[in-house]
Design a protein around this motif. Structure first.
Motif: not given
Ligand code: HEM
Length: 505
Positions: A465-470
């Protein structure tokens, strides 16, 4: 001339008469067993001869069905699965009382036909008696030596998140199924502790191991396998248990090759992995000519146990995490905000961050509660004649400590049926521990991988979740997402695809 032939009955009538007598005697026997005040078994629905209560049970959602029966019979009651007497424990109080306050009495694993055939009492998960104790002790102490609960494991997980992120990035925001990728990441943590190395996600042996674990989680407790466990003589009509047994055989062939490879290079003064520690113990037993515990049967079962338990559980929980965060984007947004505020985007999350991230910690716990990975727990058995809550439970009675009834217990959770991270937050927004949070069970059989799993869940989740928005694939809205679980040995979400959109740096 015999009495029967003197009655001059035809053969088929004699057979029918004998069958009726057998059924009648069995019914009276069960009735007496159930009602007699000497036994004082927990109450329960009246069983039929041979099939017990099977005709009334919903095997597809057995956990929910067993919870409903508690409204009639109370939180400790008896059912018969075929002729197998089974005590069901419902709710936090009863489950905790049995597994923690009567730990020794409820410590045995149930003898299930399919796993007795494959594990033969070896290993930990389906191990029994002294062999189980020895293997559990060896595993806990050896995994600790190889970093369980320490910085070494944390570093391994952080390294693995790097590989995981790369694979997610490779889809460039297009929809994909994350099941096997998460399986591979979780499995690699165990591989690095057990074998001393990780696998490439495309390695063919690794993919076979993961496929087997995944299929066995699906078929290992399917309604058909449950029927086989209860009525093994029906095996020729059923298929799922055959798949499980075939799969385990295939798994064992791979494990034997791995063993030969390690056996030839193991060095007593430089033990680097769990498998090498096992081989050294085996060599010590060989010298003493005992071969009591560190034999091939235990080797194969231990390795199968660690791969299976360590792969499917953690990755299924993470899969639920992705689905729930897509379903509740406002919660995902708050997770993003907390990660940005506490960690930022330039460094990897670490376990030390958790104490400063009560919201994310609460979300991860709530995901585990709702994921409810082992709805029926793993089945237990009494080790001795047991007096429990005014009842008498004979030695060898199968016990189901229903975990759904603990994780969704309305006396313990404000809104049990809702996904609500506030279950784990106090009025000041601080993280709140909950006694009824027992996804790892409790007592003597409590999951030995709990500390590894908790580390994996926090670090994998936070890094993702630091890297992506899902978000769901185009054309699918959050309200379309289905949270109905598919129940096998574990409870997993229905197949879904996810879009991982890279967040700005
Ligand atoms: C989210 C992750 C996990 C969950 C929810 C979970 C849950 C459980 C549960 C409910 C049991 C049955 C306990 C009982 O019989 O009362 C269990 C047993 C077990 N778990 Fe886990 N587990 C997880 C991860 C792991 C990992 C990573 C490992 C690897 C080390 C592991 C290894 C085992 C083993 C070997 C047993 C058998 C224990 C015994 O029979 O003595 N688990 N787990």
């Amino acid at each position: 001339m015999s009495v029967l032939s003197s009655l001059s009955l035809p053969n088929s009538d004699i057979l029918l008469a004998v069958l009726l007598v057998v059924v009648l005697v069995a019914a009276i026997h069960l009735f007496i067993l159930k009602r007699t005040s000497i036994c004082k078994l927990p109450p329960g629905p009246t069983p039929l001869p041979l099939i017990g209560n099977m005709h009334t049970l919903d095997l597809k959602r057995l956990d929910k069905h067993l919870m409903k029966l508690a409204d009639v019979y109370g939180t400790v009651y008896t059912i018969y699965l075929g002729n197998r007497r089974t005590v069901v424990l419902i709710g936090y109080d009863a489950v905790k009382d049995a597994l923690v306050n009567h730990a020794e009495q409820f410590a045995e694993r149930s003898h299930l036909t399919v796993f007795e055939t494959t594990a033969k009492g070896n290993g930990i998960i389906f191990g029994h008696g002294e062999s189980w104790k020895q293997m559990r002790r060896f595993t806990l102490s050896t995994l600790r030596d190889f970093g369980m609960g320490k910085n070494t494991t944390e570093d391994r997980i952080i390294e693995e998140t790097g590989h995981l992120i790369k694979v997610f990035e490779s889809y460039q925001g297009q929809p994909f199924d994350a099941t096997f990728i998460l399986n591979s990441a979780a499995s690699n943590i165990l591989c690095s502790m057990v074998l001393g190395n990780r696998f490439d996600y495309k390695d063919s042996t690794f993919l076979t191991l993961i496929r087997i674990v995944h299929e066995n989680a699906k078929f290992g407790a399917s309604p058909k396998t449950q029927l086989y466990n209860i009525f093994p003589f029906l095996g020729f009509l059923l298929s799922d248990h055959k798949k499980v047994i075939e799969n385990i055989k295939e798994f064992h062939v791979i494990l034997k090759n791995v063993y030969n490879e390690y056996r030839s290079k193991v060095c007593k003064d430089n033990v680097r992995s769990y498998i090498e520690a096992f081989i050294i113990k085996q060599q010590e037993e060989d010298l003493k000519n005992t071969n009591l515990y560190f034999h091939e049967g235990n080797y194969l079962s231990l390795m199968t146990n660690l791969f299976s338990a360590g792969t499917e559980t953690t990755s299924t929980t993470l899969l639920w995490g992705l689905l729930l965060m897509m379903k509740f984007p406002h919660i995902q947004k708050k997770v993003h905000e907390e990660i940005d505020a506490v960690i930022g985007k330039q460094r990897n999350p670490r376990m030390d961050d958790r104490k400063n991230m009560p919201y994310t910690d609460a979300v991860v716990h709530e995901i585990q509660r709702v994921a409810n990975v082992f709805p029926l727990n793993l089945l237990h058995e009494t080790t001795m004649d047991t007096h429990f809550r005014g009842y008498f439970i004979p030695k060898g009675t199968q016990v189901i400590p229903v975990l759904t009834s603990v994780l969704f217990d309305s006396t313990q959770w404000e809104t049990p049926e809702e996904f609500n991270p506030s279950h784990f937050l106090d009025s000041n927004g601080k993280f709140l521990k909950k006694d009824a949070f027992l996804p790892f069970s409790a007592g003597r059989r409590i999951c030995p991988g709990e500390s590894i799993a908790k580390m994996e869940l926090f670090l994998f989740f936070t890094t993702l979740f630091q890297t992506f928005c899902f978000c769901p694939p185009p054309g699918i809205s959050a309200s379309d997402l289905d949270l109905t679980p598919v129940i096998g040995l574990t409870s997993s979400p229905k197949h879904f695809k996810v879009c991982a959109l890279k967040r700005g740096t």
